[in-house]
Design a protein around this motif. Structure first.
Motif, PDB file in Angstrom:
ATOM      1  N   PRO A 116     122.307  23.972  25.253  1.00 25.59           N
ATOM      2  CA  PRO A 116     122.839  25.288  25.579  1.00 25.59           C
ATOM      3  C   PRO A 116     122.084  26.419  26.158  1.00 25.59           C
ATOM      4  N   ALA A 117     122.207  27.336  26.674  1.00 29.00           N
ATOM      5  CA  ALA A 117     121.359  28.559  27.754  1.00 29.00           C
ATOM      6  C   ALA A 117     120.300  29.496  26.093  1.00 29.00           C
ATOM      7  N   GLU A 118     121.330  29.639  24.685  1.00 33.15           N
ATOM      8  CA  GLU A 118     120.542  29.782  23.604  1.00 33.15           C
ATOM      9  C   GLU A 118     119.526  29.154  23.105  1.00 33.15           C
ATOM     10  N   ASN A 119     119.159  27.722  23.778  1.00 36.32           N
ATOM     11  CA  ASN A 119     118.691  27.109  22.542  1.00 36.32           C
ATOM     12  C   ASN A 119     117.127  27.599  23.052  1.00 36.32           C
ATOM     13  N   PHE A 120     116.477  27.535  24.450  1.00 39.05           N
ATOM     14  CA  PHE A 120     115.736  28.407  25.162  1.00 39.05           C
ATOM     15  C   PHE A 120     115.230  29.688  24.646  1.00 39.05           C
ATOM     16  N   LEU A 121     116.403  30.355  24.846  1.00 35.46           N
ATOM     17  CA  LEU A 121     115.969  31.697  24.545  1.00 35.46           C
ATOM     18  C   LEU A 121     115.549  32.130  23.609  1.00 35.46           C
ATOM     19  N   ASP A 122     116.108  31.646  22.038  1.00 31.86           N
ATOM     20  CA  ASP A 122     115.372  31.797  20.986  1.00 31.86           C
ATOM     21  C   ASP A 122     114.156  31.949  20.954  1.00 31.86           C
ATOM     22  N   VAL A 123     113.870  30.551  21.739  1.00 30.02           N
ATOM     23  CA  VAL A 123     112.147  29.913  21.218  1.00 30.02           C
ATOM     24  C   VAL A 123     111.390  31.308  22.673  1.00 30.02           C
ATOM     25  N   TYR A 124     112.218  31.704  23.562  1.00 25.69           N
ATOM     26  CA  TYR A 124     111.449  32.786  24.276  1.00 25.69           C
ATOM     27  C   TYR A 124     111.135  34.094  23.707  1.00 25.69           C
ATOM     28  N   GLN A 125     112.288  34.363  22.970  1.00 24.49           N
ATOM     29  CA  GLN A 125     112.652  36.028  22.221  1.00 24.49           C
ATOM     30  C   GLN A 125     111.460  35.613  20.824  1.00 24.49           C
ATOM     31  N   ASN A 126     111.236  34.781  20.721  1.00 30.86           N
ATOM     32  CA  ASN A 126     110.894  33.964  19.255  1.00 30.86           C
ATOM     33  C   ASN A 126     108.769  34.697  19.603  1.00 30.86           C
ATOM     34  N   VAL A 166     107.902  28.393  27.833  1.00 30.55           N
ATOM     35  CA  VAL A 166     109.345  27.980  27.586  1.00 30.55           C
ATOM     36  C   VAL A 166     109.396  26.513  28.708  1.00 30.55           C
ATOM     37  N   ALA A 167     109.857  26.766  29.920  1.00 28.39           N
ATOM     38  CA  ALA A 167     109.571  25.748  30.763  1.00 28.39           C
ATOM     39  C   ALA A 167     109.425  24.771  30.570  1.00 28.39           C
ATOM     40  N   GLN A 168     107.328  25.054  30.568  1.00 29.68           N
ATOM     41  CA  GLN A 168     107.183  23.452  30.105  1.00 29.68           C
ATOM     42  C   GLN A 168     107.715  22.580  28.869  1.00 29.68           C
ATOM     43  N   LYS A 169     107.884  23.968  27.733  1.00 28.53           N
ATOM     44  CA  LYS A 169     109.314  22.933  26.598  1.00 28.53           C
ATOM     45  C   LYS A 169     110.239  22.130  26.965  1.00 28.53           C
ATOM     46  N   PHE A 170     111.348  22.711  27.863  1.00 26.32           N
ATOM     47  CA  PHE A 170     112.459  22.661  27.634  1.00 26.32           C
ATOM     48  C   PHE A 170     112.574  21.373  29.658  1.00 26.32           C
ATOM     49  N   ASN A 171     111.393  21.379  30.101  1.00 27.81           N
ATOM     50  CA  ASN A 171     111.621  20.711  30.993  1.00 27.81           C
ATOM     51  C   ASN A 171     112.159  21.866  32.171  1.00 27.81           C
ATOM     52  N   LEU A 172     112.046  23.158  32.232  1.00 28.11           N
ATOM     53  CA  LEU A 172     113.325  23.762  33.181  1.00 28.11           C
ATOM     54  C   LEU A 172     111.691  23.933  33.979  1.00 28.11           C
ATOM     55  N   SER A 173     112.705  24.613  35.210  1.00 33.02           N
ATOM     56  CA  SER A 173     112.091  25.602  36.043  1.00 33.02           C
ATOM     57  C   SER A 173     111.566  26.582  35.419  1.00 33.02           C
ATOM     58  N   ARG A 174     110.404  27.815  35.860  1.00 32.06           N
ATOM     59  CA  ARG A 174     109.811  29.081  35.689  1.00 32.06           C
ATOM     60  C   ARG A 174     111.821  29.750  35.942  1.00 32.06           C
ATOM     61  N   ARG A 175     112.061  29.420  36.996  1.00 32.09           N
ATOM     62  CA  ARG A 175     112.926  30.859  38.117  1.00 32.09           C
ATOM     63  C   ARG A 175     114.420  30.101  37.345  1.00 32.09           C
ATOM     64  N   ILE A 227     114.256  29.397  33.568  1.00 31.66           N
ATOM     65  CA  ILE A 227     114.461  30.878  32.156  1.00 31.66           C
ATOM     66  C   ILE A 227     114.218  32.120  32.593  1.00 31.66           C
ATOM     67  N   TYR A 228     113.299  32.553  33.793  1.00 35.73           N
ATOM     68  CA  TYR A 228     113.420  33.691  34.220  1.00 35.73           C
ATOM     69  C   TYR A 228     114.845  34.556  34.720  1.00 35.73           C
ATOM     70  N   ASN A 229     115.311  33.343  35.199  1.00 32.47           N
ATOM     71  CA  ASN A 229     117.299  34.170  35.231  1.00 32.47           C
ATOM     72  C   ASN A 229     117.578  34.180  34.752  1.00 32.47           C
ATOM     73  N   ALA A 230     117.836  34.147  33.529  1.00 34.91           N
ATOM     74  CA  ALA A 230     118.258  33.764  32.098  1.00 34.91           C
ATOM     75  C   ALA A 230     117.992  34.899  31.212  1.00 34.91           C
ATOM     76  N   VAL A 231     116.851  35.151  31.048  1.00 32.51           N
ATOM     77  CA  VAL A 231     115.615  36.185  30.373  1.00 32.51           C
ATOM     78  C   VAL A 231     116.852  37.599  31.234  1.00 32.51           C
ATOM     79  N   VAL A 232     116.516  37.636  32.852  1.00 32.17           N
ATOM     80  CA  VAL A 232     117.635  38.665  32.903  1.00 32.17           C
ATOM     81  C   VAL A 232     118.562  39.392  33.209  1.00 32.17           C
ATOM     82  N   ASP A 233     119.407  37.680  33.038  1.00 29.76           N
ATOM     83  CA  ASP A 233     121.213  38.075  32.245  1.00 29.76           C
ATOM     84  C   ASP A 233     120.883  38.317  30.964  1.00 29.76           C
ATOM     85  N   LEU A 234     119.722  38.249  30.157  1.00 23.77           N
ATOM     86  CA  LEU A 234     120.000  38.494  28.699  1.00 23.77           C
ATOM     87  C   LEU A 234     120.008  39.748  28.679  1.00 23.77           C
ATOM     88  N   GLU A 235     118.815  40.931  29.279  1.00 23.44           N
ATOM     89  CA  GLU A 235     119.122  41.815  29.661  1.00 23.44           C
ATOM     90  C   GLU A 235     119.446  42.769  30.060  1.00 23.44           C
TER      91      GLU A 235
END
Length: 279
Positions: free
Chosen positions: A226-236, A251-260, A262-270
């Motif tokens: 779920p996107a909210e999992n890593f986005l919650d960590v990012y926002q914290n 966040v990328a290291q914690k969830f084993n995802l690429s920075r790209r 995470i970045y795209n999800a953050v942009v969508d959130l903003e």
């Protein structure tokens, strides 16, 4: 009758990996077509092989070899090391030979990609061999992003002068996935380094020798996380005063995802937040 094109594997480091069959074929064919004749002459001298040798590499047109096969001569194609036609100009020669119904015969032996894979500790049930990545940064980035969704183990070849940069780019696109670097396979200084891609990029210093990079495929659970999992960590992290770039990396290291990702999800959130403010 046309001749036979033999694809003869040669050692990737240790000369004792040369097979009896390979030696016999190289002694009995009419011509040996070698990627680097100077390199191959040393191999032939070691095994007391005196078959005529001609050059065949990326700068020599494969059509210059075909007339020999049409005349009925048997030709052995060898690369500098390993199996011909794998990340090798021999592939073009094989295509042309097959198109003319010329018999192509494999003479198996050592292979760097598979040797690295079986010692990597990563999944060997399914894998994709990607060979050498493109030289241009743009094309390389496109290739890595295409491979980022693959769930099978990925295998790459890489030269020492690019290895550090390539590992950093892989960590940027793939996230900090488990990986293994194999260098100097079958040689005295054979080495396997196993760690996350980000750690490997930092560990490599003044590298020497040819490299094979084995990278774990994308985990299925990360695709459905779920996107909210890593986005919650990012926002914290942002709320705690961490800058945006550092928060994305953590966040990328914690969830084993690429920075790209995470970045795209953050942009969508903003953007969603801005739309709500406009309303």
């Amino acid at each position: 009758m046309t001749g036979i094109l033999y694809l003869v594997a040669t050692p990737i480091g240790n000369l004792e990996d040369m097979t009896f069959r390979a030696i016999n074929i190289l002694k009995t064919v009419d011509i040996i077509a070698a990627e680097d004749t100077r390199h191959t002459r040393k191999l032939l001298a070691h095994f007391d092989i005196h078959t005529p040798l001609i050059r065949y590499d990326e700068f020599v047109d494969a059509n210059k070899i075909l007339p020999l096969l049409r005349e009925g001569k048997n030709v052995a194609c060898v690369s500098d090391a390993g199996i011909p036609a794998i990340s090798d100009p021999g592939a073009d020669l094989v295509k042309l030979a097959v198109a003319e119904n010329i018999t192509v015969c494999p003479v198996p032996g050592a292979n760097a990609a598979l040797s690295a894979l079986i010692c990597s500790g990563l999944d060997t049930s399914k894998f994709t061999f990607a060979g050498f990545l493109p030289k241009s940064t743009k094309n390389r980035n496109e290739t890595l992003n295409e491979l980022a969704t693959h769930t099978e183990t990925l295998i790459f070849y890489e030269a020492p002068h690019r290895i550090k940069k390539i590992l950093a780019e892989m960590a940027e696109v793939f996230g900090n996935r488990p990986a293994c670097i194999a260098r100097e396979l079958t040689k005295i200084h054979e080495e396997f380094i196993r760690a996350g891609l980000a750690e490997l990029a930092e560990k490599i210093d003044e590298p020497r020798g040819e490299f094979v990079i084995i990278v774990e495929g994308r985990k299925a659970e990360t695709e459905t996380a779920p996107a909210e999992n890593f986005l919650d960590v990012y926002q914290n992290l942002i709320a705690a005063g961490t800058d945006k770039k550092s928060a994305i990396r953590e966040v990328a290291q914690k969830f084993n995802l690429s920075r790209r990702e995470i970045y795209n999800a953050v942009v969508d959130l903003e953007r969603s937040f801005e739309d709500e403010q406009d309303c």
